[in-house]
Design an enzyme around this catalytic site. Structure first.
Site, short mmCIF file in Angstrom:
data_model
loop_
_atom_site.label_atom_id
_atom_site.label_comp_id
_atom_site.label_asym_id
_atom_site.label_seq_id
_atom_site.Cartn_x
_atom_site.Cartn_y
_atom_site.Cartn_z
CG HIS A 136 -1.11 1.90 27.47
ND1 HIS A 136 -1.73 3.07 27.10
CD2 HIS A 136 -1.21 1.85 28.84
CE1 HIS A 136 -2.20 3.68 28.17
NE2 HIS A 136 -1.89 2.97 29.24
CG ASN A 144 4.16 18.41 27.76
OD1 ASN A 144 5.20 18.93 28.12
ND2 ASN A 144 3.02 19.05 27.68
CG HIS A 196 -0.09 5.08 24.21
ND1 HIS A 196 -0.75 3.89 24.03
CD2 HIS A 196 0.75 5.20 23.16
CE1 HIS A 196 -0.34 3.32 22.91
NE2 HIS A 196 0.58 4.10 22.36
CG HIS A 238 1.35 11.09 23.64
ND1 HIS A 238 1.23 10.57 24.90
CD2 HIS A 238 0.93 12.37 23.73
CE1 HIS A 238 0.75 11.50 25.71
NE2 HIS A 238 0.56 12.61 25.04
P1 H2U Z 1 -0.71 15.60 26.19
O1 H2U Z 1 -0.67 14.29 26.87
O2 H2U Z 1 0.66 16.25 26.10
O3 H2U Z 1 -1.77 16.47 26.80
O4 H2U Z 1 -1.13 15.33 24.66
C1 H2U Z 1 -2.24 14.59 24.32
C2 H2U Z 1 -3.05 15.33 23.28
O5 H2U Z 1 -4.01 14.43 22.76
C3 H2U Z 1 -3.80 16.53 23.82
O6 H2U Z 1 -3.32 17.70 23.19
C4 H2U Z 1 -5.16 15.15 22.39
C5 H2U Z 1 -5.26 16.25 23.45
O7 H2U Z 1 -5.87 17.39 22.90
N1 H2U Z 1 -6.30 14.24 22.35
C6 H2U Z 1 -6.88 13.96 21.11
O8 H2U Z 1 -6.48 14.51 20.10
N2 H2U Z 1 -7.90 13.04 21.04
C7 H2U Z 1 -8.43 12.40 22.12
O9 H2U Z 1 -9.28 11.56 21.97
C8 H2U Z 1 -7.95 12.74 23.48
C9 H2U Z 1 -6.78 13.66 23.58
#
Ligand code: H2U
Length: 349
Positions: free
Chosen positions: A115, A155, A166, A168
């Site tokens: 993380h 992003n 975290h 990603h």
């Molecule tokens: P960003 O940090 O760029 O917003 O990307 C994180 C993505 O993770 C975001 O598109 C997804 C959000 O929809 N997400 C999940 O798929 N599951 C979760 O439990 C929380 C967030």
């Protein structure tokens, strides 16, 4: 009146990849470091956060539990912006009302179980696993017959709307080729038809001769600030040879790309001594079943910061109404970045 030169005088630069222009106003940025240089204190994050929806073993918003992954991990976005189960539909009323259903799918990719890490803090071997995952997803998603383009992106930072620190990224795979890659495709095709060579490799050779905007080089990739950059520290990572998409990368090239990704992001973090925010991603050949000899895959980085850890560039006013504009020239930004220490600021004594 003095003679015109690009370091001092207002001018416009052309982006041959998109056929767009940028207004450059270097006279306004003779000393780019005049502004504040405030430090932002960054909270130290734990290696594992029980409340993080991306950490191994934790439950996501839709109730699914992440496995105890030890390398990279990808899953379908629980809040996907584009979905597969869309019935086909179209609106085509004259010149004014055009709309079309769009099918696709969105994935989230975790770069590491840790993380507390970001790309510049990861080992090159770990980043290489991320590139391997990009390849796998590009192949699998692109193989769906209706998927014509796979956009891989990252992003980073709250200022970019990133919802979780975290490490990603995301992948959106869809029916249409979206506007940014489509603009490049058009320009790449024109160039290829005219010269029988790819535009980006020719551009890279020209930049390597000039040297002004080169940030770093490794065996297979070059990092540079493009001549037409809009964002103050915008950058590209370009392969030395013609490679249409990431699946053509050899093992050694995959490692080199990971190394280049690390080199650039370490430079970024060292500019202001903070975790540098940006939106970045890969532009590469569409997965529409056609040959794309005109395409050279490359990475683009669009960071919003201007002159301190908190002062960002705004794309407002003239930029919304007319053209993007920048003060500090790409050459000055590149010179400044080249001088930075190569070691990440957190590891500097
Ligand atoms: P960003 O940090 O760029 O917003 O990307 C994180 C993505 O993770 C975001 O598109 C997804 C959000 O929809 N997400 C999940 O798929 N599951 C979760 O439990 C929380 C967030």
């Amino acid at each position: 009146m003095s003679q015109f030169n690009f370091e001092d005088h207002s001018h416009r630069r052309y982006n041959p990849l998109t056929a767009e222009w940028v207004q450059v106003s270097p006279h306004r940025a003779k000393r780019p470091w005049q502004g504040q240089e405030e430090q932002v204190s960054e909270a130290k994050r734990p290696a594992y956060d029980p409340t993080c929806y991306l950490c191994p073993g934790n439950t996501r918003a839709n109730g699914e539990v992440n496995p105890d992954y030890t390398g990279t991990y990808s899953f379908q976005n629980d809040f996907a912006a584009i979905t597969e189960d869309v019935p086909s539909g179209e609106m085509a009323e004259g010149e004014f009302f055009l709309a079309k259903s769009e099918r696709g799918l969105c994935k989230v990719i975790c770069f590491s179980p840790r993380h507390d890490l970001t790309i510049p803090e990861m080992e090159v071997e770990g980043i290489k696993e991320v590139v391997e995952l990009w390849k796998k997803e590009y192949v699998e998603l692109g193989a769906r017959d209706y998927v014509n383009y796979v956009q891989i992106f990252e992003n980073k930072g709250q200022v970019m709307g990133c919802s979780n620190p975290h490490p990603h990224g995301q992948i959106w795979a869809q029916e249409s080729i979206p506007d940014e890659p489509l603009k490049k495709q058009l320009q790449f095709s024109r160039y290829y038809e005219k010269y029988g060579r790819t535009m980006l490799i020719d551009y890279l050779h020209a930049e390597l001769e000039k040297k002004d905007r080169i940030l770093f080089e490794n065996e297979h990739f070059v990092g540079l600030i493009p001549f037409w950059a809009v964002w103050p520290f915008e950058a590209m990572i370009i392969p030395r040879r013609h490679i249409s998409d990431i699946t053509a990368l050899t093992d050694a090239e995959t490692r080199s790309l990971a190394d280049a990704y690390k080199q650039l992001t370490v430079m970024y973090d060292n500019i202001f001594g903070i975790s540098f925010p940006y939106s970045a991603g890969i532009h590469q050949a569409p997965t529409d079943g056609k040959e794309h000899p005109e395409w050279d895959m490359h990475l683009v980085f669009y960071p919003p910061l201007l002159r301190s850890a908190t002062v960002k560039k705004f794309m407002v006013g003239y930029e919304m109404l007319a053209n993007p504009q920048r003060d500090i020239t790409p050459e000055t930004s590149a010179a400044l970045m080249r001088k930075l220490p190569k070691v990440h600021y957190k590891l500097q004594k």
